[in-house]
Design an enzyme around this catalytic site. Structure first.
Site, PDB file in Angstrom:
ATOM      1  CD  GLU A 254      -2.749   1.406   0.134  1.00 14.55           C
ATOM      2  OE1 GLU A 254      -3.350   0.437  -0.351  1.00 14.55           O
ATOM      3  OE2 GLU A 254      -2.831   2.557  -0.334  1.00 14.55           O
ATOM      4  CB  THR A 296      -5.760  -0.248  -3.964  1.00 16.23           C
ATOM      5  OG1 THR A 296      -5.403   0.701  -2.994  1.00 16.23           O
ATOM      6  CG2 THR A 296      -5.093  -1.572  -3.657  1.00 16.23           C
ATOM      7  CG  HIS A 411      -4.751   3.917   2.919  1.00 17.22           C
ATOM      8  ND1 HIS A 411      -5.414   5.112   3.037  1.00 17.22           N
ATOM      9  CD2 HIS A 411      -5.149   3.371   1.743  1.00 17.22           C
ATOM     10  CE1 HIS A 411      -6.188   5.283   1.975  1.00 17.22           C
ATOM     11  NE2 HIS A 411      -6.041   4.241   1.169  1.00 17.22           N
ATOM     12  CG  ASP A 470      -1.230   0.598  -3.779  1.00 15.45           C
ATOM     13  OD1 ASP A 470      -0.317   1.328  -3.353  1.00 15.45           O
ATOM     14  OD2 ASP A 470      -2.326   0.467  -3.189  1.00 15.45           O
ATOM     15  CG  HIS A 471      -1.836   4.110  -5.107  1.00 18.18           C
ATOM     16  ND1 HIS A 471      -1.771   4.897  -3.985  1.00 18.18           N
ATOM     17  CD2 HIS A 471      -2.671   3.081  -4.802  1.00 18.18           C
ATOM     18  CE1 HIS A 471      -2.541   4.375  -3.045  1.00 18.18           C
ATOM     19  NE2 HIS A 471      -3.081   3.270  -3.509  1.00 18.18           N
TER      20      HIS A 471
END
Ligand code: GP9
Ligand code: MN
Length: 621
Positions: A254, A296, A411, A470-471
């Site tokens: 994450e 995600t 996150h 993911d990003h």
């Protein structure tokens, strides 16, 4: 007559009140909607009102009493039926009804079998107010005013309904920015805009995509197939099939960006474990995320399908009914037990539905984990217990398996418990960035334990282990603080380079090395399948095997930016990687067309649901 108008309540208010209160009672008693603060509680309370006012308001235009009464009864029944259908559905699926889901016959069959068990005798109370309303309409008691509503009052009424709607939307936007464009989660939608507005929104999404789908036909595929054929990069002879038959464990890490790898904060390593693991793996140090608003889920989409996500909304939501040729499906065909693991609400990003479309055999969601207050922080279950329990699930699975795990602790807003703090925060004006280092470090620790558990359980030696970010975690809103950390200004060039995410593949028996090819998440599917000895040349993919000699150095971002071996195209400028300054735009021109063609083809496949016309046997490559 004027006197009576003042002393009694209008029929409209009675009906609106009945439906409003009923909806609210149903929210409280029949759904499990989590409320975290007073604003959310208030939004939940007012959200059914605007729609009910609007639809009941229409009754004011009926000329005859009979017509009006029938209309009121009909709408009352319709809305109650809709609510009740959701209640029954929720008992079964723990989710709200969606259009694509209603059309997914396989799901429906599941529901059909045991739906009778979900009816309860006391459900008749859901309809109780309708009986009262029928009596009121029949008996016409004195306290209700049945007179026609003057025009002025009607106007005021509809204005009030509209005001209510915008107040609701405004408050929701404060509570959840980008709620409608990103459509995160059904529970969140219902919580914010209300169940009725949610259904309208869902119907709009559905009809938009059905229309585009209906207009498409197979002929559109020819160009795209030609492109995919020409774009195909043939597997590396030495590496094709090196991991044949091994389990595949893919971890979506994450919000983890590449800049934390082999880097320090306050003189301490941020990711000591990943740094070490990268050395033992094929480590790609020029690998970019290509996600859009679906975050995600977009990353998952890219990796599964080797297609781009959409420029607006989350494809997991908007096109979950499409035909896909996912990696999970391909692996399943090759004897793998395909599953996804994520200890969050299963409907988040519409995963419960989309995973079925992607062909996962099993989704281990929050209900499959032992989650409690002690092992949770921020968005939910902490990564360490999540991995621990995931390994327990893996031990029980049929082999070989493909498991995709999604972590959650790192996150935004990156909250953590003191006991999970292994390094100090950074010091800058951005609390977000300051905390980020601490939570990344925690996830790194969780990964270390995870690999340790895999070793202890004997799974390690038989598994290919893949980690990907993911990003981004730190958005451009924190450029100033980020600039302070990096010791340089965050120009559009730097910002683009910050979209690099870690990507590493650990294969038992294969020595680690750094691979500096430029690529992105769209390239993962062919890369992994080839390592497992599964050909992809007949698949419609837009990415290329990153280990192939033919791989072209290019990463196209969803917003049109792109990166090549020597250049970065961002902010309408072509930046030279060596100088980090804008250069002659002509250097970027040759890639511009390819970048937009790829995004365009991908969109056409998704909007037209073109893979339903795709026959791999006819593919030429
Ligand atoms: C939630 C997780 C996080 O299930 O996927 O979502 P994100 O906001 O990163 O897309
Ligand atoms: Mn994410």
């Amino acid at each position: 007559m004027k006197g009576t108008l003042r002393n009694n309540v209008s029929l409209i208010s009675v009906v609106v009140l009945f439906l409003w209160i009923k909806t609210y009672i149903i929210y409280q008693t029949s759904f499990n909607i989590e409320i975290e603060n007073t604003l959310q509680a208030f939004i939940l309370f007012i959200n059914p009102l605007s729609f009910i006012m609007l639809i009941i308001g229409i009754s004011m235009f009926f000329r005859s009493d009979k017509g009006r009464n029938r209309y009121l009864m009909f709408i009352g029944f319709l809305l109650t039926f809709l609510l009740y259908a959701n209640v029954v559905f929720y008992r079964f699926f723990n989710d709200f009804i969606t259009m694509p889901l209603l059309f997914q016959t396989s799901n429906f069959a599941d529901l059909g079998n045991s739906v009778t068990e979900e009816f309860k005798w006391y459900d008749v109370f859901y309809f109780a107010d309708l009986v009262v309303l029928a009596v009121i309409l029949k008996v016409k008691p004195k306290f209700v005013n049945f007179h026609t509503v003057p025009k002025m009052h009607r106007r005021a009424y509809f204005l009030a309904a509209a005001a209510m709607f915008f107040l609701n939307l405004g408050l929701s936007e404060i509570e959840r920015p980008q709620l409608l464009t990103r459509t995160f989660d059904r529970e969140m939608l219902v919580k914010n805009i209300g169940t009725f507005n949610y259904h309208i929104y869902d119907v709009i999404l559905q009809s938009k995509s059905s229309a585009q789908r209906a207009l498409a036909d197979g002929s559109e595929l020819a160009d795209i197939e030609n492109y995919s054929d020409a774009n195909y990069a043939k597997p590396n002879d030495q590496l094709f099939g090196v991991a044949k038959g091994k389990n595949l464990i893919v971890v979506s890490v994450e919000s983890t960006q590449e800049f934390v790898i082999n880097n320090k904060v306050n003189g301490q390593e941020i990711t000591p474990f990943m740094n070490q693991f990268a050395k033992e793996s094929l480590y790609f140090n020029n690998f970019y995320h290509q996600t859009g608003q679906g975050k995600t889920s977009d990353a998952e989409f890219l990796i599964e399908n080797s297609l781009y996500p959409l420029s607006r909304g989350a494809v997991f939501f908007t096109h979950s009914g499409n035909e896909f040729n996912s990696m999970a499906e391909r692996l399943h065909e090759n004897g793998y037990y395909s599953n996804a693991m994520h200890a969050n609400n299963k409907s988040f990003w519409n995963r419960d539905i989309m995973y079925k479309s992607l062909g996962y055999e099993r989704f281990y969601e929050v209900g499959d984990y032992d989650v409690n207050e002690d092992n949770s922080v921020n968005w939910g279950m902490k990564d360490i217990p999540f991995f621990e329990q995931s390994v327990q699930h893996m031990k029980e699975m049929p082999k070989p398996f493909y498991s995709k795990l999604l972590t959650l602790t790192n996150h935004h807003p990156f909250y953590y418990d003191e006991e999970d703090k292994f390094i100090d925060e950074f010091t800058s004006k951005s609390g977000t960035l300051n905390r980020y280092f601490v939570t990344v470090r925690y996830t790194d620790e969780a990964l270390k334990k995870f690999i340790g558990d895999l070793k202890a359980s004997g799974l390690y030696e038989n598994s290919v282990i893949v980690l990907y970010g993911d990003h981004y975690g730190i958005s451009e809103n924190h450029n100033e603080a980020m600039g302070q950390y990096l010791g340089k200004e965050v120009t559009p060039f730097v910002s683009t380079q910050l979209q690099k995410v870690p990507f590493m593949i650990h294969i038992p028996g294969v020595k680690g090395r750094v691979i500096d090819k430029v690529g992105g998440q769209v390239d993962v599917r062919p890369t992994l399948l080839h390592l497992l000895g599964i050909q992809t040349k007949d698949d419609l993919e837009l990415g290329q095997d990153l280990l192939s000699e033919d791989h072209e150095d290019l990463a196209v971002f969803r917003d049109g930016r792109f990166v090549t071996k020597d250049y970065v195209y961002a902010d309408n400028k072509c930046w030279d990687k060596a100088t980090e300054q804008p250069t002659d735009k002509n250097y970027c021109v040759p890639y511009m067309e390819k970048a937009s063609t790829e995004l365009n083809y991908s969109d056409r496949i998704i909007y037209g649901d073109l893979l339903r016309f795709y026959d791999p046997d006819s593919a030429k490559k």
